[in-house]
Design a protein around this motif. Structure first.
Motif, PDB file in Angstrom:
ATOM      1  N   ASN A 252     -15.820  37.461  32.786  1.00 25.97           N
ATOM      2  CA  ASN A 252     -17.020  38.283  32.638  1.00 25.97           C
ATOM      3  C   ASN A 252     -16.666  39.525  31.820  1.00 25.97           C
ATOM      4  O   ASN A 252     -15.490  39.823  31.621  1.00 25.97           O
ATOM      5  N   PRO A 253     -17.672  40.219  31.307  1.00 22.84           N
ATOM      6  CA  PRO A 253     -17.426  41.318  30.365  1.00 22.84           C
ATOM      7  C   PRO A 253     -16.463  42.373  30.904  1.00 22.84           C
ATOM      8  O   PRO A 253     -15.568  42.819  30.187  1.00 22.84           O
ATOM      9  N   VAL A 254     -16.650  42.771  32.158  1.00 21.52           N
ATOM     10  CA  VAL A 254     -15.824  43.862  32.682  1.00 21.52           C
ATOM     11  C   VAL A 254     -14.353  43.467  32.795  1.00 21.52           C
ATOM     12  O   VAL A 254     -13.465  44.214  32.386  1.00 21.52           O
ATOM     13  N   SER A 255     -14.091  42.279  33.325  1.00 23.25           N
ATOM     14  CA  SER A 255     -12.692  41.886  33.501  1.00 23.25           C
ATOM     15  C   SER A 255     -12.014  41.629  32.162  1.00 23.25           C
ATOM     16  O   SER A 255     -10.834  41.943  31.989  1.00 23.25           O
ATOM     17  N   ILE A 256     -12.746  41.090  31.213  1.00 27.09           N
ATOM     18  CA  ILE A 256     -12.140  40.868  29.896  1.00 27.09           C
ATOM     19  C   ILE A 256     -11.899  42.205  29.191  1.00 27.09           C
ATOM     20  O   ILE A 256     -10.909  42.389  28.496  1.00 27.09           O
ATOM     21  N   ALA A 257     -12.802  43.142  29.398  1.00 30.20           N
ATOM     22  CA  ALA A 257     -12.615  44.468  28.795  1.00 30.20           C
ATOM     23  C   ALA A 257     -11.356  45.142  29.338  1.00 30.20           C
ATOM     24  O   ALA A 257     -10.662  45.856  28.614  1.00 30.20           O
TER      25      ALA A 257
ATOM     26  N   ASP B 263      -2.264  41.306  25.459  1.00 31.50           N
ATOM     27  CA  ASP B 263      -1.234  40.271  25.338  1.00 31.50           C
ATOM     28  C   ASP B 263      -1.499  39.099  26.281  1.00 31.50           C
ATOM     29  O   ASP B 263      -1.217  37.947  25.946  1.00 31.50           O
ATOM     30  N   ILE B 264      -2.042  39.398  27.440  1.00 32.21           N
ATOM     31  CA  ILE B 264      -2.438  38.324  28.356  1.00 32.21           C
ATOM     32  C   ILE B 264      -3.576  37.522  27.732  1.00 32.21           C
ATOM     33  O   ILE B 264      -3.620  36.301  27.811  1.00 32.21           O
ATOM     34  N   LEU B 265      -4.486  38.248  27.091  1.00 32.10           N
ATOM     35  CA  LEU B 265      -5.615  37.594  26.428  1.00 32.10           C
ATOM     36  C   LEU B 265      -5.126  36.662  25.321  1.00 32.10           C
ATOM     37  O   LEU B 265      -5.594  35.529  25.180  1.00 32.10           O
ATOM     38  N   LYS B 266      -4.169  37.138  24.546  1.00 36.35           N
ATOM     39  CA  LYS B 266      -3.595  36.312  23.475  1.00 36.35           C
ATOM     40  C   LYS B 266      -2.910  35.079  24.046  1.00 36.35           C
ATOM     41  O   LYS B 266      -3.114  33.954  23.570  1.00 36.35           O
ATOM     42  N   GLU B 267      -2.093  35.312  25.052  1.00 40.69           N
ATOM     43  CA  GLU B 267      -1.357  34.201  25.673  1.00 40.69           C
ATOM     44  C   GLU B 267      -2.311  33.134  26.215  1.00 40.69           C
ATOM     45  O   GLU B 267      -2.090  31.941  26.050  1.00 40.69           O
ATOM     46  N   SER B 268      -3.404  33.590  26.823  1.00 40.50           N
ATOM     47  CA  SER B 268      -4.359  32.652  27.422  1.00 40.50           C
ATOM     48  C   SER B 268      -5.131  31.858  26.374  1.00 40.50           C
ATOM     49  O   SER B 268      -5.404  30.676  26.551  1.00 40.50           O
TER      50      SER B 268
ATOM     51  N   LYS C 147      -8.360  36.175  17.282  1.00 41.32           N
ATOM     52  CA  LYS C 147      -9.450  35.929  18.218  1.00 41.32           C
ATOM     53  C   LYS C 147      -9.392  36.824  19.453  1.00 41.32           C
ATOM     54  O   LYS C 147     -10.434  37.242  19.970  1.00 41.32           O
ATOM     55  N   ALA C 148      -8.189  37.127  19.918  1.00 39.44           N
ATOM     56  CA  ALA C 148      -8.071  38.042  21.057  1.00 39.44           C
ATOM     57  C   ALA C 148      -8.653  39.402  20.679  1.00 39.44           C
ATOM     58  O   ALA C 148      -9.370  40.031  21.465  1.00 39.44           O
ATOM     59  N   GLN C 149      -8.354  39.826  19.455  1.00 40.64           N
ATOM     60  CA  GLN C 149      -8.893  41.097  18.962  1.00 40.64           C
ATOM     61  C   GLN C 149     -10.411  41.037  18.846  1.00 40.64           C
ATOM     62  O   GLN C 149     -11.119  41.949  19.268  1.00 40.64           O
TER      63      GLN C 149
END
Length: 233
Positions: free
Chosen positions: A86-91, A96-101, A111-113
């Motif tokens: 959801n928006p809040v948790s992704i924000a 780096d976790i976002l990239k890895e996932s 895309k993570a950016q």
DNA sequence: AACCAGGACGTGA
DNA sequence: TCACGTCATGGT
């Protein structure tokens, strides 16, 4: 009937309702579709049911840029294991976790950016529907991604054009290679009723059809639709 | 083993 | 404007 409407009729009769946009947290599925894991909801047009689902559609639209949906599903599943999408948790999620996932979805640095920037934008919407130009101004979101968000996420009747659409229309002799995104979009929009469900189904149907006949070259070689249309004029 | 996914963007001419 | 390069995983 214009060819554009005829094509829709043929595709829908051939493949039926497509159940786009798939949501990985939804347990529906359609095993008849090509290369699919889950998340489709054929014949159900009540999505998104809430803001989290809308957000997931938008994130999926970014992740699927020039990428297969199965790989996008892997990325979203990876995210889902760590955080509720959801928006809040992704924000608040570490980049780096976002990239890895999201690694399976290709171009994960970019895309993570993009997802980070879009999420900030999304939070500022406060439930409003963005204008197309606003989405395009964010950066990392082009015409197709913006239209996907609008059509499937915000239920706006804005037709989605992709590489498959162009490939198919070229093969069927309705456009030339030089046709721009906006030109192709207008061709669709001017020749079918301004109906949300039809817009949603049409784009999904083109993808389904193109996966079968417009993936490997020569594109559209044994497209039954072309044979039919050629013999009818 | 090449080929290409449900694109977008930066560059140089 | 436009043709071309970059990004950079995974299935067939």
């Amino acid at each position: 009937m214009h060819s554009i409407e005829y094509i829709y009729t043929w595709l829908f009769r051939e493949y039926g309702p497509q159940g786009w946009w798939p949501l990985i947290n939804h347990n529906g599925s359609n095993p008849t579709k090509t290369g699919i894991i889950k998340g489709y909801h054929p014949g159900v047009y009540s999505f998104p049911h809430n803001d989290d689902e809308r957000f997931e559609i938008c994130i999926g639209a970014i992740l699927t840029q020039n990428t297969t949906w199965v790989n996008v599903e892997k990325a979203i599943e990876n995210l889902n294991k760590r955080e509720r999408v959801n928006p809040v948790s992704i924000a608040n999620l570490d980049i780096d976790i976002l990239k890895e996932s999201t690694r399976p979805a290709r171009y994960f640095n970019q895309k993570a950016q993009k997802i980070k920037i879009f999420t900030d934008f999304y939070l500022k919407l406060n439930g409003k529907t963005p204008k197309s130009e606003e989405l395009l101004d964010i950066g990392g979101i082009g015409p197709e991604t913006a239209d996907c968000m609008l059509l499937y996420g915000f239920n706006t009747t804005s037709f989605v054009v992709d590489a498959y659409s162009k490939r198919m229309l070229i093969n069927l002799g309705l456009i030339t290679e030089s046709a721009t995104y906006q030109e192709v979009k207008r061709l669709f929009e001017e020749n079918i009723p301004r109906d949300l469900i039809m817009y949603q189904e049409y784009h999904a149907l083109i993808v389904e059809h193109a996966k079968r006949y417009y993936q490997k070259q020569p594109y559209g070689e044994n497209d039954p639709l072309k044979t039919l249309m050629d013999s009818n004029t």
